[in-house]
Write an enzyme that holds these catalytic residues in place. Sequence first.
Site, PDB file in Angstrom:
ATOM      1  N   TYR A 234       0.829  -1.213   0.000  1.00  0.00           N
ATOM      2  CA  TYR A 234       0.000   0.000   0.000  1.00  0.00           C
ATOM      3  C   TYR A 234       0.862   1.262   0.000  1.00  0.00           C
ATOM      4  O   TYR A 234       0.431   2.297  -0.470  1.00  0.00           O
ATOM      5  CB  TYR A 234      -0.902   0.041   1.243  1.00  0.00           C
ATOM      6  CG  TYR A 234      -2.228  -0.651   1.097  1.00  0.00           C
ATOM      7  CD1 TYR A 234      -2.310  -1.982   0.686  1.00  0.00           C
ATOM      8  CD2 TYR A 234      -3.421   0.015   1.389  1.00  0.00           C
ATOM      9  CE1 TYR A 234      -3.534  -2.622   0.583  1.00  0.00           C
ATOM     10  CE2 TYR A 234      -4.649  -0.616   1.280  1.00  0.00           C
ATOM     11  CZ  TYR A 234      -4.697  -1.929   0.884  1.00  0.00           C
ATOM     12  OH  TYR A 234      -5.920  -2.548   0.783  1.00  0.00           O
TER      13      TYR A 234
ATOM     14  N   LYS B 289       3.604 -15.150   1.771  1.00  0.00           N
ATOM     15  CA  LYS B 289       3.781 -15.838   0.487  1.00  0.00           C
ATOM     16  C   LYS B 289       5.289 -16.037   0.343  1.00  0.00           C
ATOM     17  O   LYS B 289       5.919 -15.605  -0.623  1.00  0.00           O
ATOM     18  CB  LYS B 289       3.176 -14.986  -0.648  1.00  0.00           C
ATOM     19  CG  LYS B 289       3.111 -15.666  -1.983  1.00  0.00           C
ATOM     20  CD  LYS B 289       2.066 -16.770  -2.080  1.00  0.00           C
ATOM     21  CE  LYS B 289       2.195 -17.503  -3.394  1.00  0.00           C
ATOM     22  NZ  LYS B 289       1.316 -18.685  -3.512  1.00  0.00           N
TER      23      LYS B 289
ATOM     24  N   ASP C 240      -6.116  -7.181   4.091  1.00  0.00           N
ATOM     25  CA  ASP C 240      -7.293  -6.545   3.486  1.00  0.00           C
ATOM     26  C   ASP C 240      -8.214  -7.625   2.916  1.00  0.00           C
ATOM     27  O   ASP C 240      -9.418  -7.643   3.160  1.00  0.00           O
ATOM     28  CB  ASP C 240      -6.827  -5.591   2.367  1.00  0.00           C
ATOM     29  CG  ASP C 240      -7.992  -4.907   1.671  1.00  0.00           C
ATOM     30  OD1 ASP C 240      -8.915  -4.460   2.376  1.00  0.00           O
ATOM     31  OD2 ASP C 240      -7.974  -4.837   0.426  1.00  0.00           O
TER      32      ASP C 240
ATOM     33  N   ASP D 278     -11.848  -9.495   4.780  1.00  0.00           N
ATOM     34  CA  ASP D 278     -13.169  -9.514   4.133  1.00  0.00           C
ATOM     35  C   ASP D 278     -13.701 -10.943   4.081  1.00  0.00           C
ATOM     36  O   ASP D 278     -14.886 -11.188   4.310  1.00  0.00           O
ATOM     37  CB  ASP D 278     -13.087  -8.975   2.692  1.00  0.00           C
ATOM     38  CG  ASP D 278     -13.433  -7.495   2.612  1.00  0.00           C
ATOM     39  OD1 ASP D 278     -13.297  -6.793   3.635  1.00  0.00           O
ATOM     40  OD2 ASP D 278     -13.830  -7.038   1.524  1.00  0.00           O
TER      41      ASP D 278
ATOM     42  N   ASP E 285      -2.531 -18.243  -0.120  1.00  0.00           N
ATOM     43  CA  ASP E 285      -3.528 -18.958  -0.936  1.00  0.00           C
ATOM     44  C   ASP E 285      -4.141 -20.110  -0.137  1.00  0.00           C
ATOM     45  O   ASP E 285      -5.354 -20.331  -0.148  1.00  0.00           O
ATOM     46  CB  ASP E 285      -2.925 -19.438  -2.265  1.00  0.00           C
ATOM     47  CG  ASP E 285      -1.589 -20.158  -2.111  1.00  0.00           C
ATOM     48  OD1 ASP E 285      -0.993 -20.128  -1.006  1.00  0.00           O
ATOM     49  OD2 ASP E 285      -1.134 -20.759  -3.102  1.00  0.00           O
TER      50      ASP E 285
END
Length: 368
Positions: A141, A192, A248, A252, A224
């Site tokens: 970000y 990751k 983020d 959700d 993942d």
Amino acid sequence: MTEKIAVFPGDGIGEEIAEEAIKILDVVNHKYGFSIEIEKALVGGVAYEKCGNPLPDDTLQLAIDSDAILLAAVGGPQWESLDYSVRPERALLGLRAKLDLFANLRPAKIDPALIDSSTLKREVVEGIDIMVVRELVGGIYFGEPKGVTKNKDGVEKGINTLVYTTPEIERIARVAFEMAQIRNKRVCSVDKANVLESTELWRRVVTEVHNDYKDVDLSHMYVDNCAMQLVRYPRQFDVIVTTNLFGDILSDEAAMLTGSIGMLPSASLGSEKHIRDNLDYGYKGMYEPVHGSAPDIADQNKANPIAIILSVAMMMKYTFGYPDAAKDIEDAIQNVLNGGYRTQDIYTKGMKQVGTKEMGQLIASSIK
Ligand code: IPM
Ligand code: MG
């Protein structure tokens, strides 16, 4: 000593739900004899309309001068075509960065009364109680270089950079381990590391910090796999700690497991301590519902104020060190839900449908 709270209603349903949160603040203020002082300011699209800036200087100054910030929601379709630099969402990113609110806590807990609102099977989601700890002021970000450039041949190139430094990883890891210590003592760090070097560093640093928290179990997961495990067997998770972007997305997903995004609060904490009577209580923070500004139902007394009211409860806990007030608010919400009252987003047959104002009033009365 007064506790100063900045309230930023923002856009869409923001104003309506902020009103209900203020009702609750007034009630606990009275009941416990706190001296909470509230000041409102413009943020997001409404601020852009008035001042040409989604985060005006006086709003930012008020945020800096306050002990805690309650932000309802920002954004709306009418501002989507604006330049990046003045979009309502920039206000959020600006507040996070300027106040160094690096630790974003996003709880996803299923409410037994609402279990059938989840799109997943009851046996999968029953009993989930997850805390996503998202790093909030670093990563892709904010990393440099960033932006879109054009080569001589007219080919455009868009860049964002995933950067993490050791201190940034260390401080968020500590928050996650300390959170786990007062919960179920499990941290899953999500990265990751099989592909991205900066998250390989993430994994190494989290593992080192774990040496100071041996009472907590640490596991690592690739993002993942985590996305898959969250819908396969979500009860395996207690605290999930992860980068800004992964957090983020995963927060959700975790929110959706509960079936009621209108019920989920969040806290974004910095490293500045809140001091009262020479004792420190918690961290300065910004509190927000996880849902957005829902412009389609704005000004219709339809929005669910529970997420912002639960955000007030988090504020009582994490900034002011008033766990009793937090528990009062949470219990009041339980009472009202057990009484069968529902806003339209969580309505099921046989329940009593109420509007934003009525829901706020019911919760407020239940606290008294
Ligand atoms: C969130 C939102 C924000 C983010 C946007 C609105 C900038 O999605 O708080 O999760 O990406 O962090
Ligand atoms: Mg998001």
